[in-house]
Scaffold this motif. Sequence first.
Motif, PDB file in Angstrom:
ATOM      1  N   UNK A 102       0.829  -1.218   0.000  1.00  0.00           N
ATOM      2  CA  UNK A 102       0.000   0.000   0.000  1.00  0.00           C
ATOM      3  C   UNK A 102       0.861   1.265   0.000  1.00  0.00           C
ATOM      4  N   UNK A 103       0.499   2.194  -0.861  1.00  0.00           N
ATOM      5  CA  UNK A 103       1.300   3.418  -1.037  1.00  0.00           C
ATOM      6  C   UNK A 103       1.419   4.225   0.258  1.00  0.00           C
ATOM      7  N   UNK A 104       0.381   4.161   1.107  1.00  0.00           N
ATOM      8  CA  UNK A 104       0.415   4.947   2.343  1.00  0.00           C
ATOM      9  C   UNK A 104       1.127   4.220   3.494  1.00  0.00           C
ATOM     10  N   UNK A 105       1.633   3.005   3.200  1.00  0.00           N
ATOM     11  CA  UNK A 105       2.345   2.209   4.216  1.00  0.00           C
ATOM     12  C   UNK A 105       1.496   1.885   5.436  1.00  0.00           C
ATOM     13  N   UNK A 106       0.175   1.953   5.306  1.00  0.00           N
ATOM     14  CA  UNK A 106      -0.715   1.686   6.444  1.00  0.00           C
ATOM     15  C   UNK A 106      -1.055   0.192   6.501  1.00  0.00           C
ATOM     16  N   UNK A 107      -0.048  -0.603   6.817  1.00  0.00           N
ATOM     17  CA  UNK A 107      -0.262  -2.055   6.853  1.00  0.00           C
ATOM     18  C   UNK A 107       0.511  -2.668   8.021  1.00  0.00           C
ATOM     19  N   UNK A 108       0.077  -3.863   8.393  1.00  0.00           N
ATOM     20  CA  UNK A 108       0.740  -4.665   9.425  1.00  0.00           C
ATOM     21  C   UNK A 108       1.471  -5.802   8.710  1.00  0.00           C
ATOM     22  N   UNK A 109       2.754  -5.943   8.972  1.00  0.00           N
ATOM     23  CA  UNK A 109       3.554  -7.031   8.410  1.00  0.00           C
ATOM     24  C   UNK A 109       3.320  -8.270   9.261  1.00  0.00           C
ATOM     25  N   UNK A 110       2.795  -9.332   8.666  1.00  0.00           N
ATOM     26  CA  UNK A 110       2.474 -10.557   9.401  1.00  0.00           C
ATOM     27  C   UNK A 110       3.171 -11.756   8.761  1.00  0.00           C
ATOM     28  N   UNK A 111       3.812 -12.556   9.591  1.00  0.00           N
ATOM     29  CA  UNK A 111       4.428 -13.789   9.085  1.00  0.00           C
ATOM     30  C   UNK A 111       4.339 -14.863  10.168  1.00  0.00           C
ATOM     31  N   UNK A 112       4.443 -16.120   9.728  1.00  0.00           N
ATOM     32  CA  UNK A 112       4.388 -17.235  10.678  1.00  0.00           C
ATOM     33  C   UNK A 112       5.783 -17.427  11.257  1.00  0.00           C
ATOM     34  N   UNK A 113       6.023 -16.819  12.393  1.00  0.00           N
ATOM     35  CA  UNK A 113       7.342 -16.807  13.001  1.00  0.00           C
ATOM     36  C   UNK A 113       8.031 -15.496  12.671  1.00  0.00           C
ATOM     37  N   UNK A 114       9.207 -15.317  13.238  1.00  0.00           N
ATOM     38  CA  UNK A 114       9.922 -14.049  13.058  1.00  0.00           C
ATOM     39  C   UNK A 114      10.978 -14.107  11.969  1.00  0.00           C
ATOM     40  N   UNK A 115      11.192 -15.288  11.382  1.00  0.00           N
ATOM     41  CA  UNK A 115      12.343 -15.442  10.503  1.00  0.00           C
ATOM     42  C   UNK A 115      12.210 -14.764   9.141  1.00  0.00           C
ATOM     43  N   UNK A 116      11.002 -14.662   8.613  1.00  0.00           N
ATOM     44  CA  UNK A 116      10.831 -14.098   7.262  1.00  0.00           C
ATOM     45  C   UNK A 116      11.444 -12.699   7.165  1.00  0.00           C
ATOM     46  N   UNK A 117      11.178 -11.884   8.161  1.00  0.00           N
ATOM     47  CA  UNK A 117      11.711 -10.517   8.156  1.00  0.00           C
ATOM     48  C   UNK A 117      13.234 -10.519   8.313  1.00  0.00           C
ATOM     49  N   UNK A 118      13.741 -11.424   9.146  1.00  0.00           N
ATOM     50  CA  UNK A 118      15.189 -11.559   9.312  1.00  0.00           C
ATOM     51  C   UNK A 118      15.836 -11.913   7.967  1.00  0.00           C
ATOM     52  N   UNK A 119      15.234 -12.896   7.271  1.00  0.00           N
ATOM     53  CA  UNK A 119      15.798 -13.330   5.988  1.00  0.00           C
ATOM     54  C   UNK A 119      15.738 -12.212   4.948  1.00  0.00           C
ATOM     55  N   UNK A 120      14.650 -11.485   4.893  1.00  0.00           N
ATOM     56  CA  UNK A 120      14.537 -10.355   3.962  1.00  0.00           C
ATOM     57  C   UNK A 120      15.682  -9.370   4.196  1.00  0.00           C
ATOM     58  N   UNK A 121      15.970  -9.114   5.463  1.00  0.00           N
ATOM     59  CA  UNK A 121      17.018  -8.139   5.765  1.00  0.00           C
ATOM     60  C   UNK A 121      18.439  -8.678   5.572  1.00  0.00           C
ATOM     61  N   UNK A 122      18.614  -9.989   5.637  1.00  0.00           N
ATOM     62  CA  UNK A 122      19.898 -10.580   5.245  1.00  0.00           C
ATOM     63  C   UNK A 122      20.143 -10.270   3.770  1.00  0.00           C
ATOM     64  N   UNK A 123      19.097 -10.429   2.965  1.00  0.00           N
ATOM     65  CA  UNK A 123      19.201 -10.142   1.533  1.00  0.00           C
ATOM     66  C   UNK A 123      19.348  -8.642   1.263  1.00  0.00           C
ATOM     67  N   UNK A 124      18.588  -7.826   1.989  1.00  0.00           N
ATOM     68  CA  UNK A 124      18.717  -6.374   1.817  1.00  0.00           C
ATOM     69  C   UNK A 124      20.151  -5.927   2.084  1.00  0.00           C
ATOM     70  N   UNK A 125      20.741  -6.468   3.139  1.00  0.00           N
ATOM     71  CA  UNK A 125      22.109  -6.117   3.504  1.00  0.00           C
ATOM     72  C   UNK A 125      23.091  -6.537   2.404  1.00  0.00           C
ATOM     73  N   UNK A 126      22.946  -7.752   1.932  1.00  0.00           N
ATOM     74  CA  UNK A 126      23.855  -8.272   0.913  1.00  0.00           C
ATOM     75  C   UNK A 126      23.746  -7.480  -0.398  1.00  0.00           C
ATOM     76  N   UNK A 127      22.523  -7.094  -0.751  1.00  0.00           N
ATOM     77  CA  UNK A 127      22.283  -6.364  -2.006  1.00  0.00           C
ATOM     78  C   UNK A 127      22.379  -4.843  -1.818  1.00  0.00           C
ATOM     79  N   UNK A 128      22.837  -4.435  -0.642  1.00  0.00           N
ATOM     80  CA  UNK A 128      23.048  -3.013  -0.325  1.00  0.00           C
ATOM     81  C   UNK A 128      21.772  -2.179  -0.486  1.00  0.00           C
ATOM     82  N   UNK A 129      20.677  -2.765  -0.014  1.00  0.00           N
ATOM     83  CA  UNK A 129      19.401  -2.057   0.031  1.00  0.00           C
ATOM     84  C   UNK A 129      19.171  -1.583   1.461  1.00  0.00           C
ATOM     85  N   UNK A 130      18.358  -0.564   1.600  1.00  0.00           N
ATOM     86  CA  UNK A 130      18.028  -0.055   2.930  1.00  0.00           C
ATOM     87  C   UNK A 130      17.322  -1.135   3.749  1.00  0.00           C
ATOM     88  N   UNK A 131      17.592  -1.183   5.039  1.00  0.00           N
ATOM     89  CA  UNK A 131      16.932  -2.151   5.919  1.00  0.00           C
ATOM     90  C   UNK A 131      15.422  -1.984   5.818  1.00  0.00           C
TER      91      UNK A 131
END
Length: 197
Positions: free
Chosen positions: A106-135
């Motif tokens: 959503x363009x207004x960023x008015x959303x809740x990030x939901x995943x089964x467990x906490x790892x999905x967000x951790x993994x996304x940020x491992x990739x963001x870091x490696x690809x030099x994208x903002x956290x």
Amino acid sequence: MEFEYTRDGLSEVLNRHKYLVVIDVEHTCTEDGSIPASEREVIEIGAVLLSTDSLSIVKEFSRLVRPVRHPQLNSFCVNLTGISQSLLAKQDVFSHVFKQFQAWLPADNDYVFCSWGSYDLIQINIDCDFHQLQEYKPTTVVNLKKAFAKTQKIKPQVGLKKALEISGHSIEGSHHRGLTDAQNTIKLLSLIFDENN
């Protein structure tokens, strides 16, 4: 947004946002630990956007991602996810796919990030870091695995398949595929967020 993993706390999360984004990522994996956790890469992003007022689906996102650090999938990963090497060969790398995902949100960023467990967000940020994208830091994050255990009074926390069994549902489609797992997770939202359950 800070909140408590209680019926009231989770209900407040719904009331304060327009959308839920239920996400599941698949990543490179090995049975023998030959790829360290810090070098795993996203190979699929599956997500469903739902309105918080009705928990109805607004739209879906599903993209495969070509890994670059350890580009060759091993048989364990292929067998677990059903994602073949040939499928990934034609896909974009994480930096392109993640930008597509961010444009889908959503363009207004008015959303809740939901995943089964906490790892999905951790993994996304491992990739963001490696690809030099903002956290990637969503404003509000709900660990649905924790929320399910708290609201259903289950100890210890359980995997998605077991949670579906407990609640009288079954896995539909291919387990360990991004969009399929996100779609199956949605079946549990009314138990997690509805104070009447």
